[in-house]
Write a protein that holds these residues in place. Structure first.
Motif, PDB file in Angstrom:
ATOM      1  N   LEU A 106      21.561  11.829 -35.463  1.00 31.04           N
ATOM      2  CA  LEU A 106      20.856  12.412 -34.325  1.00 31.04           C
ATOM      3  C   LEU A 106      21.554  11.988 -33.037  1.00 31.04           C
ATOM      4  CD1 LEU A 106      17.135  11.622 -35.334  1.00 31.04           C
ATOM      5  CD2 LEU A 106      18.585  13.528 -36.065  1.00 31.04           C
ATOM      6  N   TYR A 107      21.559  12.878 -32.047  1.00 30.42           N
ATOM      7  CA  TYR A 107      22.172  12.600 -30.733  1.00 30.42           C
ATOM      8  C   TYR A 107      23.674  12.322 -30.886  1.00 30.42           C
ATOM      9  CZ  TYR A 107      17.214  11.277 -30.080  1.00 30.42           C
ATOM     10  OH  TYR A 107      15.845  11.235 -30.080  1.00 30.42           O
ATOM     11  N   GLU A 111      13.239  18.757 -33.125  1.00 30.01           N
ATOM     12  CA  GLU A 111      13.419  19.909 -34.007  1.00 30.01           C
ATOM     13  C   GLU A 111      13.941  19.497 -35.378  1.00 30.01           C
ATOM     14  OE1 GLU A 111      14.355  23.453 -30.756  1.00 30.01           O
ATOM     15  OE2 GLU A 111      15.961  22.078 -31.353  1.00 30.01           O
ATOM     16  N   VAL A 112      14.841  18.504 -35.408  1.00 29.96           N
ATOM     17  CA  VAL A 112      15.331  18.004 -36.694  1.00 29.96           C
ATOM     18  C   VAL A 112      14.175  17.424 -37.496  1.00 29.96           C
ATOM     19  CG1 VAL A 112      16.826  16.314 -37.820  1.00 29.96           C
ATOM     20  CG2 VAL A 112      17.643  17.545 -35.813  1.00 29.96           C
ATOM     21  N   THR A 113      13.298  16.687 -36.822  1.00 28.00           N
ATOM     22  CA  THR A 113      12.132  16.121 -37.497  1.00 28.00           C
ATOM     23  C   THR A 113      11.269  17.228 -38.093  1.00 28.00           C
ATOM     24  OG1 THR A 113      12.122  14.178 -36.064  1.00 28.00           O
ATOM     25  CG2 THR A 113      10.056  14.727 -37.165  1.00 28.00           C
ATOM     26  N   ALA A 147      12.243  20.201 -38.995  1.00 33.97           N
ATOM     27  CA  ALA A 147      12.970  20.804 -40.117  1.00 33.97           C
ATOM     28  C   ALA A 147      12.920  19.907 -41.348  1.00 33.97           C
ATOM     29  CB  ALA A 147      14.414  21.075 -39.717  1.00 33.97           C
ATOM     30  N   MET A 148      13.127  18.598 -41.154  1.00 30.91           N
ATOM     31  CA  MET A 148      13.103  17.660 -42.279  1.00 30.91           C
ATOM     32  C   MET A 148      11.729  17.596 -42.919  1.00 30.91           C
ATOM     33  SD  MET A 148      16.142  16.302 -42.764  1.00 30.91           S
ATOM     34  CE  MET A 148      15.774  14.802 -43.673  1.00 30.91           C
ATOM     35  N   ASN A 149      10.689  17.749 -42.116  1.00 32.59           N
ATOM     36  CA  ASN A 149       9.327  17.710 -42.644  1.00 32.59           C
ATOM     37  C   ASN A 149       8.860  19.057 -43.181  1.00 32.59           C
ATOM     38  OD1 ASN A 149       9.159  15.011 -41.926  1.00 32.59           O
ATOM     39  ND2 ASN A 149       8.128  15.411 -39.971  1.00 32.59           N
ATOM     40  N   GLY A 150       9.720  20.090 -43.092  1.00 27.94           N
ATOM     41  CA  GLY A 150       9.347  21.421 -43.570  1.00 27.94           C
ATOM     42  C   GLY A 150       8.334  22.122 -42.704  1.00 27.94           C
ATOM     43  N   GLU A 151       8.193  21.698 -41.446  1.00 31.31           N
ATOM     44  CA  GLU A 151       7.189  22.286 -40.557  1.00 31.31           C
ATOM     45  C   GLU A 151       7.678  23.563 -39.892  1.00 31.31           C
ATOM     46  OE1 GLU A 151       5.565  17.819 -39.328  1.00 31.31           O
ATOM     47  OE2 GLU A 151       6.486  19.120 -37.806  1.00 31.31           O
ATOM     48  N   ARG A 152       9.012  23.673 -39.669  1.00 28.19           N
ATOM     49  CA  ARG A 152       9.588  24.870 -39.050  1.00 28.19           C
ATOM     50  C   ARG A 152      10.921  25.177 -39.697  1.00 28.19           C
ATOM     51  NH1 ARG A 152      10.206  24.493 -32.698  1.00 28.19           N
ATOM     52  NH2 ARG A 152      11.137  26.525 -33.105  1.00 28.19           N
ATOM     53  N   GLY A 207      14.351   5.879 -26.315  1.00 30.35           N
ATOM     54  CA  GLY A 207      14.239   5.567 -27.728  1.00 30.35           C
ATOM     55  C   GLY A 207      13.794   6.764 -28.548  1.00 30.35           C
ATOM     56  N   LEU A 208      13.379   6.499 -29.780  1.00 32.13           N
ATOM     57  CA  LEU A 208      12.926   7.564 -30.675  1.00 32.13           C
ATOM     58  C   LEU A 208      11.448   7.857 -30.425  1.00 32.13           C
ATOM     59  CD1 LEU A 208      14.517   6.374 -34.049  1.00 32.13           C
ATOM     60  CD2 LEU A 208      15.443   8.053 -32.434  1.00 32.13           C
ATOM     61  N   ASP A 209      11.087   9.139 -30.408  1.00 27.78           N
ATOM     62  CA  ASP A 209       9.683   9.493 -30.259  1.00 27.78           C
ATOM     63  C   ASP A 209       8.924   9.155 -31.545  1.00 27.78           C
ATOM     64  OD1 ASP A 209       9.147  12.194 -31.911  1.00 27.78           O
ATOM     65  OD2 ASP A 209      11.174  12.234 -31.069  1.00 27.78           O
ATOM     66  N   GLU A 210       7.629   9.164 -31.467  1.00 25.29           N
ATOM     67  CA  GLU A 210       6.787   8.715 -32.581  1.00 25.29           C
ATOM     68  C   GLU A 210       7.047   9.478 -33.870  1.00 25.29           C
ATOM     69  OE1 GLU A 210       1.988   8.306 -33.654  1.00 25.29           O
ATOM     70  OE2 GLU A 210       2.650   8.814 -31.616  1.00 25.29           O
ATOM     71  N   GLN A 211       7.179  10.792 -33.778  1.00 28.55           N
ATOM     72  CA  GLN A 211       7.384  11.595 -34.983  1.00 28.55           C
ATOM     73  C   GLN A 211       8.768  11.368 -35.582  1.00 28.55           C
ATOM     74  OE1 GLN A 211       4.897  13.248 -36.510  1.00 28.55           O
ATOM     75  NE2 GLN A 211       3.673  12.318 -34.870  1.00 28.55           N
ATOM     76  N   THR A 212       9.780  11.190 -34.725  1.00 28.80           N
ATOM     77  CA  THR A 212      11.130  10.945 -35.239  1.00 28.80           C
ATOM     78  C   THR A 212      11.206   9.583 -35.915  1.00 28.80           C
ATOM     79  OG1 THR A 212      12.064  12.356 -33.509  1.00 28.80           O
ATOM     80  CG2 THR A 212      13.576  10.864 -34.635  1.00 28.80           C
TER      81      THR A 212
END
Length: 371
Positions: A218-219, A270-272, A274-279, A307-312
């Protein structure tokens, strides 16, 4: 950082004090002893920017103190700038001051240089730039090339960008005995301390050397870490949102003949998803195989200061190994309060990218707890 804080004779003790504060911050997570990578005490910054202060026909480079943002402080000596920047500053100022066309409504000057010898000067104006400006600017560029032969020059004003030479510089870093070339675009993010950056890349590669499977990054920026890390993984999926960085990363992959990396223009959020199958994202259709078919066991993150957001954070907890480079130990500590519930810090490092400041770049390798 005020230049009055630059005290090379005290660098070692200042670094020790900074490291002690970071160790105290990290003590709750019981990391192993930190590897500490110092900077050169002087001539370490590869980029710099200065406001221009006019006083009649005279001008100065100036900076402003945080506690007094209205009072300009003239900069006559810049010891933290790399050798190329230091060599250019005074001749450039003298030339600008003697040239009415080039100094008129000049607002800011930016420098970007590399260990490979490239340099780029950007002049920013509060007026449109006409052909007369370009004629004088080209004469300036040729004069400065006596100091820095591979120098390019850019003029910027509102909705204008005039390029004399290139709008990028070429950097060459030696990592694990191999030279890597990087195209670094003007006004795109690059690591400011090239030698410490090399230590950071080598540290990350050493941590990756014993890992298996595929890597998610990421990043990824311009591929600073991506390209050397690719040698240690079967496949790499690297994500970045900024268009200019994606463009630069793809060019750098081609230049370095790295063919096992796919760059995807997605944000970490957005990667999060995609990885979680949400979008589902159309940009993922460009991959040679579906996301689920990659053997993603390791994640590498180098997030911004927030830093990283909570979901990431929750998403990266699903990986066996996490290599985390942080430019803000305090947000790193916040993320570790979550990550260390599932992972253990196996390696810890500090990189002094910004001597004489409270900032410290940190690196941690985390591995998932054994059940």
């Amino acid at each position: 950082m005020p230049l009055s804080a630059v005290k090379p004779e005290q660098y070692t003790s200042l670094l020790e004090g900074k490291a002690a504060r970071i160790n105290e911050l990290m003590s709750d997570f019981c990391p192993p002893p930190a590897q500490i990578y110092p900077s050169s005490p002087t001539a370490y910054r590869m980029r710099a920017e200065f406001r221009i202060w006019h006083d009649g026909d005279a001008l100065d480079y100036v900076m402003f103190r945080r506690e007094d943002p209205r009072t300009p402080v003239a900069i006559h000596d810049f010891p933290i700038g790399c050798e190329t920047i230091q060599a250019l500053m005074l001749p450039l100022r003298a030339y600008l001051q003697a040239n009415p066309e080039l100094r008129r409504k000049l607002f800011q000057v930016e420098f970007l240089a590399t260990l490979a010898g490239d340099a780029l000067v950007t002049l920013i104006y509060h007026r449109p730039l006409q052909d007369a400006w370009e004629t004088q600017a080209e004469a300036l560029r040729q004069a400065l090339q006596a100091i820095s032969p591979k120098l390019s020059l850019i003029g910027r004003s509102r909705k204008q960008k005039r390029i004399l030479g290139n709008d990028w510089v070429r950097e060459i870093l030696t990592v694990e005995g191999r030279e890597y070339q990087y195209q670094q675009y003007e006004q795109a993010f690059t690591q400011p301390n090239a030698r410490v950056n090399t230590h950071m890349i080598e540290w990350a590669c050493a941590r990756a050397a014993k890992l298996e499977g595929d890597l998610l990054e990421l990043y990824c920026g311009n591929g600073n870490f991506t390209i050397p890390l690719a040698a240690h993984f079967d496949q790499v999926l690297a994500t970045e949102l900024a268009k200019i960085s994606v463009r630069s990363a793809r060019e750098n992959l081609s230049t370095n003949e790295v063919d096992n990396v796919q760059i995807i223009r997605l944000s970490a959020e957005e990667v999060t998803q995609a990885m979680n199958g949400e979008r589902q994202f159309r940009r993922l259709a460009e991959l040679p195989r579906s996301l689920g078919d990659y053997d993603l066991r390791t994640v590498f993150v180098d997030p911004p200061r927030a830093g990283l957001d909570e979901q990431t954070v929750k998403m990266v907890q699903g990986f066996e190994s996490i290599i985390y480079i942080s430019c803000n130990p305090y947000t790193l500590a916040g993320n570790l309060r979550v990550l260390c519930t599932t992972h253990t810090i196996e390696r810890f490092a500090m990189f002094d990218q910004f001597p004489y400041t409270d900032h410290m770049e940190c690196g941690v390798l985390l591995t998932r707890h054994m059940n």
